[in-house]
Design a protein around this motif. Structure first.
Motif, PDB file in Angstrom:
ATOM      1  N   LYS A 151      47.676 -22.103  47.556  1.00 36.08           N
ATOM      2  CA  LYS A 151      47.239 -21.495  46.303  1.00 36.08           C
ATOM      3  C   LYS A 151      46.981 -22.540  45.217  1.00 36.08           C
ATOM      4  O   LYS A 151      46.688 -22.187  44.070  1.00 36.08           O
ATOM      5  CB  LYS A 151      48.306 -20.500  45.814  1.00 36.08           C
ATOM      6  CG  LYS A 151      48.480 -19.271  46.705  1.00 36.08           C
ATOM      7  CD  LYS A 151      49.696 -18.450  46.264  1.00 36.08           C
ATOM      8  CE  LYS A 151      49.898 -17.213  47.120  1.00 36.08           C
ATOM      9  NZ  LYS A 151      49.047 -16.108  46.714  1.00 36.08           N
ATOM     10  N   LYS A 152      47.088 -23.831  45.586  1.00 37.05           N
ATOM     11  CA  LYS A 152      46.854 -24.928  44.650  1.00 37.05           C
ATOM     12  C   LYS A 152      47.820 -24.903  43.465  1.00 37.05           C
ATOM     13  O   LYS A 152      47.508 -25.383  42.376  1.00 37.05           O
ATOM     14  CB  LYS A 152      45.415 -24.916  44.134  1.00 37.05           C
ATOM     15  CG  LYS A 152      44.353 -24.952  45.226  1.00 37.05           C
ATOM     16  CD  LYS A 152      44.393 -26.252  45.993  1.00 37.05           C
ATOM     17  CE  LYS A 152      43.275 -26.317  47.019  1.00 37.05           C
ATOM     18  NZ  LYS A 152      43.305 -27.564  47.813  1.00 37.05           N
ATOM     19  N   ILE A 153      49.008 -24.308  43.661  1.00 42.11           N
ATOM     20  CA  ILE A 153      50.041 -24.345  42.624  1.00 42.11           C
ATOM     21  C   ILE A 153      50.552 -25.776  42.480  1.00 42.11           C
ATOM     22  O   ILE A 153      50.877 -26.236  41.378  1.00 42.11           O
ATOM     23  CB  ILE A 153      51.196 -23.390  42.980  1.00 42.11           C
ATOM     24  CG1 ILE A 153      50.674 -21.956  43.098  1.00 42.11           C
ATOM     25  CG2 ILE A 153      52.313 -23.472  41.953  1.00 42.11           C
ATOM     26  CD1 ILE A 153      51.668 -20.994  43.698  1.00 42.11           C
ATOM     27  N   VAL A 154      50.635 -26.476  43.601  1.00 43.75           N
ATOM     28  CA  VAL A 154      50.959 -27.902  43.587  1.00 43.75           C
ATOM     29  C   VAL A 154      49.776 -28.661  44.182  1.00 43.75           C
ATOM     30  O   VAL A 154      49.072 -28.149  45.057  1.00 43.75           O
ATOM     31  CB  VAL A 154      52.249 -28.215  44.389  1.00 43.75           C
ATOM     32  CG1 VAL A 154      53.440 -27.518  43.795  1.00 43.75           C
ATOM     33  CG2 VAL A 154      52.082 -27.820  45.855  1.00 43.75           C
ATOM     34  N   ASP A 155      49.531 -29.853  43.688  1.00 44.41           N
ATOM     35  CA  ASP A 155      48.462 -30.707  44.205  1.00 44.41           C
ATOM     36  C   ASP A 155      49.090 -31.690  45.178  1.00 44.41           C
ATOM     37  O   ASP A 155      49.587 -32.746  44.781  1.00 44.41           O
ATOM     38  CB  ASP A 155      47.767 -31.429  43.053  1.00 44.41           C
ATOM     39  CG  ASP A 155      46.520 -32.176  43.512  1.00 44.41           C
ATOM     40  OD1 ASP A 155      46.371 -32.374  44.735  1.00 44.41           O
ATOM     41  OD2 ASP A 155      45.713 -32.555  42.654  1.00 44.41           O
ATOM     42  N   TYR A 156      49.084 -31.339  46.456  1.00 46.32           N
ATOM     43  CA  TYR A 156      49.744 -32.170  47.465  1.00 46.32           C
ATOM     44  C   TYR A 156      49.102 -33.551  47.542  1.00 46.32           C
ATOM     45  O   TYR A 156      49.792 -34.564  47.688  1.00 46.32           O
ATOM     46  CB  TYR A 156      49.680 -31.487  48.828  1.00 46.32           C
ATOM     47  CG  TYR A 156      50.344 -32.266  49.934  1.00 46.32           C
ATOM     48  CD1 TYR A 156      51.726 -32.230  50.103  1.00 46.32           C
ATOM     49  CD2 TYR A 156      49.601 -33.069  50.798  1.00 46.32           C
ATOM     50  CE1 TYR A 156      52.343 -32.970  51.096  1.00 46.32           C
ATOM     51  CE2 TYR A 156      50.206 -33.806  51.793  1.00 46.32           C
ATOM     52  CZ  TYR A 156      51.575 -33.760  51.949  1.00 46.32           C
ATOM     53  OH  TYR A 156      52.183 -34.493  52.944  1.00 46.32           O
ATOM     54  N   GLU A 157      47.792 -33.601  47.419  1.00 43.80           N
ATOM     55  CA  GLU A 157      47.102 -34.878  47.562  1.00 43.80           C
ATOM     56  C   GLU A 157      47.516 -35.874  46.485  1.00 43.80           C
ATOM     57  O   GLU A 157      47.694 -37.056  46.752  1.00 43.80           O
ATOM     58  CB  GLU A 157      45.591 -34.666  47.485  1.00 43.80           C
ATOM     59  CG  GLU A 157      44.993 -33.986  48.703  1.00 43.80           C
ATOM     60  CD  GLU A 157      43.485 -34.027  48.643  1.00 43.80           C
ATOM     61  OE1 GLU A 157      42.890 -34.702  49.493  1.00 43.80           O
ATOM     62  OE2 GLU A 157      42.892 -33.388  47.746  1.00 43.80           O
ATOM     63  N   MET A 207      57.658 -22.004  54.262  1.00 39.70           N
ATOM     64  CA  MET A 207      56.499 -21.159  53.974  1.00 39.70           C
ATOM     65  C   MET A 207      56.198 -21.118  52.481  1.00 39.70           C
ATOM     66  O   MET A 207      55.034 -21.061  52.066  1.00 39.70           O
ATOM     67  CB  MET A 207      56.742 -19.745  54.521  1.00 39.70           C
ATOM     68  CG  MET A 207      56.792 -19.661  56.028  1.00 39.70           C
ATOM     69  SD  MET A 207      57.411 -18.067  56.632  1.00 39.70           S
ATOM     70  CE  MET A 207      56.105 -16.965  56.125  1.00 39.70           C
ATOM     71  N   ARG A 208      57.247 -21.162  51.652  1.00 35.45           N
ATOM     72  CA  ARG A 208      57.048 -21.155  50.203  1.00 35.45           C
ATOM     73  C   ARG A 208      56.266 -22.404  49.771  1.00 35.45           C
ATOM     74  O   ARG A 208      55.336 -22.330  48.968  1.00 35.45           O
ATOM     75  CB  ARG A 208      58.402 -21.090  49.491  1.00 35.45           C
ATOM     76  CG  ARG A 208      58.313 -21.030  47.973  1.00 35.45           C
ATOM     77  CD  ARG A 208      59.700 -20.907  47.373  1.00 35.45           C
ATOM     78  NE  ARG A 208      60.299 -19.609  47.678  1.00 35.45           N
ATOM     79  CZ  ARG A 208      60.109 -18.506  46.969  1.00 35.45           C
ATOM     80  NH1 ARG A 208      59.332 -18.557  45.894  1.00 35.45           N
ATOM     81  NH2 ARG A 208      60.683 -17.379  47.309  1.00 35.45           N
ATOM     82  N   GLU A 209      56.667 -23.565  50.315  1.00 32.06           N
ATOM     83  CA  GLU A 209      55.951 -24.792  49.973  1.00 32.06           C
ATOM     84  C   GLU A 209      54.508 -24.739  50.473  1.00 32.06           C
ATOM     85  O   GLU A 209      53.592 -25.242  49.816  1.00 32.06           O
ATOM     86  CB  GLU A 209      56.676 -26.002  50.581  1.00 32.06           C
ATOM     87  CG  GLU A 209      58.030 -26.292  49.964  1.00 32.06           C
ATOM     88  CD  GLU A 209      57.941 -26.465  48.457  1.00 32.06           C
ATOM     89  OE1 GLU A 209      57.058 -27.225  48.003  1.00 32.06           O
ATOM     90  OE2 GLU A 209      58.747 -25.844  47.737  1.00 32.06           O
ATOM     91  N   GLN A 210      54.324 -24.132  51.639  1.00 33.09           N
ATOM     92  CA  GLN A 210      52.961 -23.995  52.167  1.00 33.09           C
ATOM     93  C   GLN A 210      52.113 -23.083  51.285  1.00 33.09           C
ATOM     94  O   GLN A 210      50.941 -23.367  51.022  1.00 33.09           O
ATOM     95  CB  GLN A 210      53.016 -23.439  53.591  1.00 33.09           C
ATOM     96  CG  GLN A 210      51.656 -23.390  54.268  1.00 33.09           C
ATOM     97  CD  GLN A 210      51.737 -22.829  55.669  1.00 33.09           C
ATOM     98  OE1 GLN A 210      52.822 -22.714  56.242  1.00 33.09           O
ATOM     99  NE2 GLN A 210      50.598 -22.466  56.224  1.00 33.09           N
ATOM    100  N   LEU A 211      52.690 -21.981  50.804  1.00 34.11           N
ATOM    101  CA  LEU A 211      51.975 -21.091  49.885  1.00 34.11           C
ATOM    102  C   LEU A 211      51.573 -21.836  48.614  1.00 34.11           C
ATOM    103  O   LEU A 211      50.465 -21.647  48.089  1.00 34.11           O
ATOM    104  CB  LEU A 211      52.840 -19.881  49.528  1.00 34.11           C
ATOM    105  CG  LEU A 211      52.911 -18.742  50.538  1.00 34.11           C
ATOM    106  CD1 LEU A 211      53.937 -17.700  50.095  1.00 34.11           C
ATOM    107  CD2 LEU A 211      51.542 -18.082  50.720  1.00 34.11           C
ATOM    108  N   LYS A 212      52.443 -22.676  48.105  1.00 29.91           N
ATOM    109  CA  LYS A 212      52.129 -23.443  46.903  1.00 29.91           C
ATOM    110  C   LYS A 212      50.932 -24.358  47.141  1.00 29.91           C
ATOM    111  O   LYS A 212      50.077 -24.529  46.269  1.00 29.91           O
ATOM    112  CB  LYS A 212      53.339 -24.275  46.463  1.00 29.91           C
ATOM    113  CG  LYS A 212      54.499 -23.463  45.900  1.00 29.91           C
ATOM    114  CD  LYS A 212      55.651 -24.387  45.517  1.00 29.91           C
ATOM    115  CE  LYS A 212      56.836 -23.595  44.986  1.00 29.91           C
ATOM    116  NZ  LYS A 212      57.991 -24.480  44.662  1.00 29.91           N
ATOM    117  N   GLY A 246      51.052 -31.135  54.809  1.00 30.30           N
ATOM    118  CA  GLY A 246      52.430 -30.801  54.473  1.00 30.30           C
ATOM    119  C   GLY A 246      53.189 -30.205  55.648  1.00 30.30           C
ATOM    120  O   GLY A 246      54.417 -30.154  55.638  1.00 30.30           O
ATOM    121  N   ILE A 247      52.468 -29.743  56.678  1.00 32.08           N
ATOM    122  CA  ILE A 247      53.104 -29.220  57.891  1.00 32.08           C
ATOM    123  C   ILE A 247      53.376 -30.395  58.827  1.00 32.08           C
ATOM    124  O   ILE A 247      52.453 -31.122  59.199  1.00 32.08           O
ATOM    125  CB  ILE A 247      52.214 -28.170  58.582  1.00 32.08           C
ATOM    126  CG1 ILE A 247      52.022 -26.965  57.655  1.00 32.08           C
ATOM    127  CG2 ILE A 247      52.823 -27.729  59.913  1.00 32.08           C
ATOM    128  CD1 ILE A 247      51.102 -25.897  58.225  1.00 32.08           C
TER     129      ILE A 247
END
Length: 513
Positions: A172-178, A164-169, A334-335
């Motif tokens: 909230k665009k704390i990390v740019d997954y793309e 869930m922490r990684e999902q929140l990131k 990410g899920i």
């Protein structure tokens, strides 16, 4: 229900809601009430009781800040039964300790105010109101070496685990997954059809040429790493011919169950299942082709106002197509779960990993498009940018803005006389349901069938077969290939909406759906 910020700024106007409403009416996604500790006979609260209250305050503030774009309001001084206990039994130091939020949590901007009231003993007292805005650039968590955080889910504060922490990131665009690096790039991994189509539109107005690597780098599909290149996550999903080699969950799974949607928990095994793999644009193309050619959905008949009868599809194409395209473009990759498209007897459900992200509002957990409009923020902005450059067989863009696409879904369902698309949302998924009104439409179909004259006939035609060179095919060769011919005929009938009742010994019994 009022907005939590509005209640905080004008509590007297909403007094009946704050202090007189029942616990079930008040507590939920945006509101909570707690006692400010239980006082002793001397109207004092001990340190143990204060510590318990502080924990509750910490959880609520973190949960509201992490989950609610509209924030949340915590009221201290009201019991679970709605009895006003007040906060005057707290000393000044104790009150300061409860409201020193910076000593409890990081990434929060909670605010407080007191509301004058009379407690259950009819004595002057005060309620403490704590409003917590949404934290959009960080996770609201404790200051511990191993920080703890919570998210709000209805009336509960749920502890945040690592997933869930990684999902929140990501949310909230704390990390740019793309843009995160995914795996080494090899030109042999590229889907050549997607690359050729993308090259046309990306260099449409260019007066120069690019190598494949230059094109992919300039588009942001691959990243430089020294003298080599790597795929980023979005680039792999869009351009690799087999992104499932690395992200095995990035595909569409289609299933059919012979029960109604509300019987989901007792649905048993699927009676049909098919998966669609490849880069995201190809997944969309493949499932569109399947629906067009397979007769997967039913076709009803209804009376034409101008006379006769017309075919009435079970669902408008645009409605289910938009639901699927939105899922592919806006899901949380990410899920680690596939998009599930589930066909029930009375509904078609698209279950999409990840919650819809809104720009400036929260969505209720259950809503329909006729009562709630979407103003969504794109989760996968690069992926959507690339998909918008791609064109379907009619020259239209693959994806629209989600608000535009859902408006189209709503209009098409309404024009077909079907209920508005319905949404179920939680922090892990977005589920959209299209209802087909099957009971009413099949009853109408039966009444039409009884009214129609029979169309049965016994017309027989002698057929001669000729080969490519013009020579007539011998009877013996026809007998040898009879099964092949009848199989082709059966498949063609199915693709055009016929129901195959029986196919044995070279005979086909088929009915128009």
């Amino acid at each position: 229900m009022p907005n939590p910020k509005e209640v905080f700024e004008n509590p007297k106007k909403h007094w009946s809601f704050v202090a007189a409403s029942s616990d079930d009416e008040f507590e939920g996604q945006y509101f909570d009430r707690k006692e400010a500790g239980i006082s002793d006979d001397n109207n004092q609260i001990d340190n143990k009781g204060l510590k318990s209250v502080k924990k509750q305050v910490t959880k609520c503030i973190s949960a509201f800040a992490n989950a609610n774009r509209e924030g949340g309001l915590l009221v201290l001084g009201v019991s679970k039964t709605g009895e006003i206990k007040g906060t005057c039994h707290l000393t000044e130091d104790q009150t300061n300790g409860l409201t020193a939020f910076g000593d409890l949590l990081r990434n929060q901007s909670a605010r407080t105010r007191f509301l004058e009231c009379r407690n259950s003993s009819d004595l002057p007292d005060k309620l403490l109101l704590i409003y917590t805005p949404y934290t959009d650039n960080g996770i609201c968590e404790t200051l511990d070496k191993e920080p703890k955080a919570w998210v709000r889910s209805g009336p509960q504060n749920l502890p945040v685990n690592e997933q869930m922490r990684e999902q929140l990131k990501r949310d909230k665009k704390i990390v740019d997954y793309e843009r995160a690096r995914c795996c080494p790039f090899d030109i042999a991994d590229i889907d050549t059809d997607v690359l050729a189509e993308f090259r046309k539109v990306f260099l449409e107005d260019a007066s120069y040429e690019m190598t494949d690597e230059q094109l992919l780098y300039e588009a942001g599909i691959i990243e430089r790493e020294g003298t080599d290149y790597t795929f980023n996550n979005a680039g792999l999903l869009f351009m690799s011919r087999n992104p499932q080699r690395v992200q095995s969950w990035a595909y569409i799974r289609l299933m059919r169950f012979e029960v109604n949607a509300h019987e989901e928990k007792q649905r048993g095994l699927p009676t049909f299942e098919k998966s669609f793999y490849g880069p995201v644009a190809q997944q969309i193309r493949k499932i569109r082709t399947f629906f067009r050619d397979s007769g997967f959905f039913k076709t009803y008949q209804k009376r034409n106002p101008e006379g006769g009868f017309i075919d009435d599809p079970e669902f408008p194409f645009i409605a289910y197509d938009e639901a699927i395209v939105n899922a592919v473009a806006h899901r949380d990759y990410g899920i680690q779960r596939a998009i599930e498209c589930i066909y029930y007897k009375d509904a078609f459900v698209v279950d999409n990993p990840g919650r819809i992200i809104q720009r400036d509002q929260d969505l209720p957990p259950h809503f329909s498009l006729d009562t709630t409009s979407l103003n969504s923020m794109p989760r996968n902005s690069k992926l959507i940018e690339w998909l918008k450059k791609m064109r379907d067989e009619k020259g239209a863009a693959f994806v629209r803005a989600i608000s535009e696409g859902t408006k189209k879904m709503q209009d098409e369902m309404e024009n077909a006389g079907l209920p508005s698309p319905f949404y179920d949302i939680n922090h892990l998924s977005t589920k959209v349901t299209l209802l087909n009104n099957a009971i009413e439409r099949e009853a109408l179909q039966k009444s039409i069938s009884r009214a129609l004259e029979t169309t049965e006939s016994a017309n027989f035609f002698h057929l001669d077969f000729v080969a490519d060179d013009g020579e007539k095919v011998s009877l013996e060769e026809l007998r040898n290939r009879r099964k092949e011919f009848t199989t082709y005929l059966r498949d063609a009938l199915q693709a055009r909406g016929w129901y195959i009742d029986r196919f044995t010994f070279g005979r086909i019994i088929a009915h128009r759906r």
